[in-house]
Design an enzyme around this catalytic site. Structure first.
Site, PDB file in Angstrom:
ATOM      1  N   GLU A 170       0.801  -1.244   0.000  1.00 35.06           N
ATOM      2  CA  GLU A 170       0.000   0.000   0.000  1.00 35.06           C
ATOM      3  C   GLU A 170       0.829   1.287   0.000  1.00 35.06           C
ATOM      4  OE1 GLU A 170      -2.597  -0.416   3.387  1.00 35.06           O
ATOM      5  OE2 GLU A 170      -3.527  -2.235   2.611  1.00 35.06           O
ATOM      6  N   GLU A 207      -6.387 -10.715  -1.094  1.00 33.17           N
ATOM      7  CA  GLU A 207      -7.240 -10.480   0.085  1.00 33.17           C
ATOM      8  C   GLU A 207      -8.707 -10.390  -0.325  1.00 33.17           C
ATOM      9  OE1 GLU A 207      -5.792  -7.146   2.410  1.00 33.17           O
ATOM     10  OE2 GLU A 207      -3.708  -7.659   2.007  1.00 33.17           O
TER      11      GLU A 207
END
Ligand code: 9MR
Length: 635
Positions: A347, A464
């Site tokens: 991220e 995810e």
């Protein structure tokens, strides 16, 4: 494209789930029962004869049995004169429960009209002796009725002094409690449905994320073994805040004078890693370098929160030592672990394709980054990949991982960065987190992102995956199933570039977004429509070219022989659950299917092949007999 389109109704009707739940009557009196069997009630309190074994968490509370508000019988427990929100009734469990075992707490509670919420929480001392508090579930309560609690709980191995307790958001409000039970969680028999790992065998690994508490649940672990044994990610315990050990780092500094050598502690992830090592389950490491869940002291002079921020040069040294120590600890402590992938950086790009703002884990903005603060930009990414390449065990592929990866500007920034890293031989793949919602992104936007990432030539992993729905009605769950199905169609289209699809959890109740039911299994372990949707339309492998199939290598009776520009139909006669072999499960599925089949008019070609076992051009009881005869002949 021709798919085997099983009507979910057939499969759902055909499978039954048996709950092995021992029905033990709740005693009228409080009682700890010794040697409780699986599913048995270990402790119950109905407060008809006193306040039982509950004690106060604080110092001011008063305890009485009351008739003011009662859930059942004549009395309930009333805890009054609380002076903090965490004050309330607690029950000590340490002499009764075992760590690493799952329990179920049920209870009814209520409070006063001016209170907002009632929370069921746990307290324990972890293996290092640190007292830990964890909220299991919070429920809205305005005192107008009884709130039902029914929660699975467990305590990590090595923990001691365990308590379960109730708290209430308003310190002044009384808490009323009634009909409390603690039981061992029953082990539930899994539904006889196709294993996801088998359905996608040859396509990509199917995996999931788990927590130490998952290990405590026998049924969850059966689901893991059956459906998700292709890949395990630890939801939290391999993140920097879990593995960076400040105390050991300070001690090392004191001992050696080396003030840039962060020390690693794998105790939080050890149990799961050992399980994966023992069971030969591949592990995705998640994650080395992240702005979140990374303590500030890691970036500070003297490794204390009070120190000044270190320079970029110092942080490069620390980063190298951190990655080296982490990889060495993994290799030394888990020599047989199949650590096949690692999210090296997580991220780092915003949705606008820019680096994050400079910040810290303690700043007001949780999206800001201490890495950017120290490096001034995103140049830390390349260092991280360099060190990971140098120290990661052989066979461990290196990934950049991110969310909202389908936002075009972000996609482009990731593609550009990954392409540069690829040219330098530093990266192996891109992780698409894929935290989706039924209404966003569109499937075509997701497919476009897959196309761009696949074009880099790097491996892709869906790391995810979950899909939230605000509409939790039956219709909402059907819509969710359709979205899952469409997303899987896109993923299957790019299967040649995708090596793993990892769900972010197993059952809805354990998800980080539990209220919007984002996963494939219900809290009672039954499969949701979304599960059936993604096993429904899996096209045959290798069907893109014109080919003629023969029946020679099949152990089952006649397959189709066909020449087509469509993907070939590789359905096997009688293989109702489409797992590539004929077995008793197919017999009962065929029986149920025939029972619920109103007309054959809507059957697809593939369904005809599967059901018309005796090849007489009709679908009916003789096919059931033919399948039975085949199975008996095999036995
Ligand atoms: O699932 C994780 C949740 O239990 C934690 O509270 C949260 C804290 O940061 O992290 C969750 O996992 C995140 C993952 O590491 C990175 N992508 C987003 C996930 C969901 O927040």
């Amino acid at each position: 494209m021709k798919h085997i389109q099983w009507n979910r109704r057939f499969l759902a009707a055909a499978v039954g789930m048996t709950m092995f739940c021992t029905a033990v009557p709740v005693s009228l009196f409080t009682a700890w029962t010794a040697d409780a069997a699986d599913g048995a009630v270990l402790y119950s309190a109905d407060f008809e004869n006193g306040t039982n074994d509950f004690t106060a968490r604080g110092t001011t509370e008063t305890f009485e049995i009351t008739t003011e508000k009662v859930h059942s019988g004549s009395y309930a427990l009333k805890v009054n004169d609380r002076s903090s929100s965490w004050n309330g009734p607690q029950l000590a469990l340490d002499s009764t429960i075992s760590t690493g075992t799952e329990y179920v707490v049920t209870a009814y509670a209520t409070t006063e009209w001016y209170c907002n919420s009632l929370t069921l929480s746990l307290q324990y001392d972890d293996a290092s002796g640190n007292t830990t508090y964890s909220n299991v579930v919070s429920q809205t309560s305005d005192g107008s009725g009884w709130v039902e609690f029914n929660s699975k709980i467990s305590f990590p191995s090595g923990s001691t002094n365990q308590y379960v307790y109730f708290e209430c958001s308003d310190a002044g409000a009384a808490i009323y409690l009634d009909d409390f039970t603690l039981s061992e969680a029953p082990e539930v028999e899994l539904e006889d449905i196709p294993a996801l790992s088998e359905v996608y065998d040859g396509y990509f690994k199917i995996g999931t994320a788990i927590a130490p508490s998952t290990l405590a649940s026998k049924t969850q672990m059966k689901l893991v073994q059956k459906h998700f044994s292709g890949s395990i990610t630890l939801g939290n315990e391999m993140k920097p805040d879990y593995v960076l050990d400040q105390e050991a780092t300070l001690a090392y500094m004191e001992q050696t004078g080396d003030d840039n050598n962060p020390q690693i502690n794998l105790s939080a992830c050890a149990e799961i890693l050992q399980y994966c090592s023992d069971n030969n389950i591949p592990v995705r490491g998640h994650t080395l370098i992240w702005h979140s869940q990374t303590p500030d002291w890691f970036f500070k002079e003297g490794f204390t929160d009070e120190g000044d921020w270190v320079s970029k040069e110092t942080m490069i040294v620390r980063m190298e030592n951190y990655i080296k120590n982490y990889m060495e600890a993994l290799e030394t402590q888990f020599p047989n672990l199949n650590l096949y992938a690692f999210d090296v950086v997580n991220e780092a790009w915003t949705d606008n394709g820019t680096p994050r703002e400079a910040g810290s884990s303690k700043s007001e903005d949780p999206n800001s980054s201490a890495w950017v603060r120290v490096f001034g930009d995103n140049s830390f990414i390349e260092y991280a990949f360099q060190f990971a390449r140098e120290y990661a065990p052989e066979g461990c592929k290196l990934y950049y991982n991110d969310f909202n990866e389908y936002m075009p500007t972000k996609t482009n920034a990731i593609v550009e960065m990954a392409t540069e890293l690829k040219e330098k031989g530093l990266i192996d793949g891109i992780g698409l987190q894929s935290h989706l919602d039924v209404s966003f992104p569109s499937v075509s936007a997701y497919r476009t992102a897959l196309e761009k990432f696949a074009a880099t030539g790097l491996d892709i992993q869906i790391t995810e995956l979950d899909v939230t729905t605000s509409d939790t009605s039956e219709a909402g769950l059907e819509k969710q199933a359709q979205y899952y199905s469409d997303i899987f169609d896109a993923i299957v289209e790019y299967k040649d570039s995708i090596s793993a699809v990892v769900l972010w959890g197993i059952t809805d109740d354990g998800s980080w977004r539990a209220d919007r039911l984002p996963l494939l299994f219900n809290g009672d372990y039954t499969a949701k429509p979304a599960y059936y949707a993604i096993i429904d339309d899996v096209p045959p492998l290798g069907g893109e070219t014109t080919t003629t199939t023969t029946t020679e290598e099949s152990t089952a009776p006649a397959e189709t022989t066909t020449t087509t520009t469509e993907p070939i139909i590789t359905a096997i006669r009688g293989d109702v659950n489409q797992n590539g072999k004929l077995e008793g499960a197919d017999l009962s599925l065929m029986r149920q299917t025939l029972l619920t089949l109103d007309t054959t008019a809507d059957l697809s070609d593939a369904e005809w092949i599967v059901l018309d076992m005796n090849q007489d051009g009709m679908v009916g009881t003789p096919d059931l007999v033919a399948l039975l005869q085949f199975l008996l002949g095999q036995a």
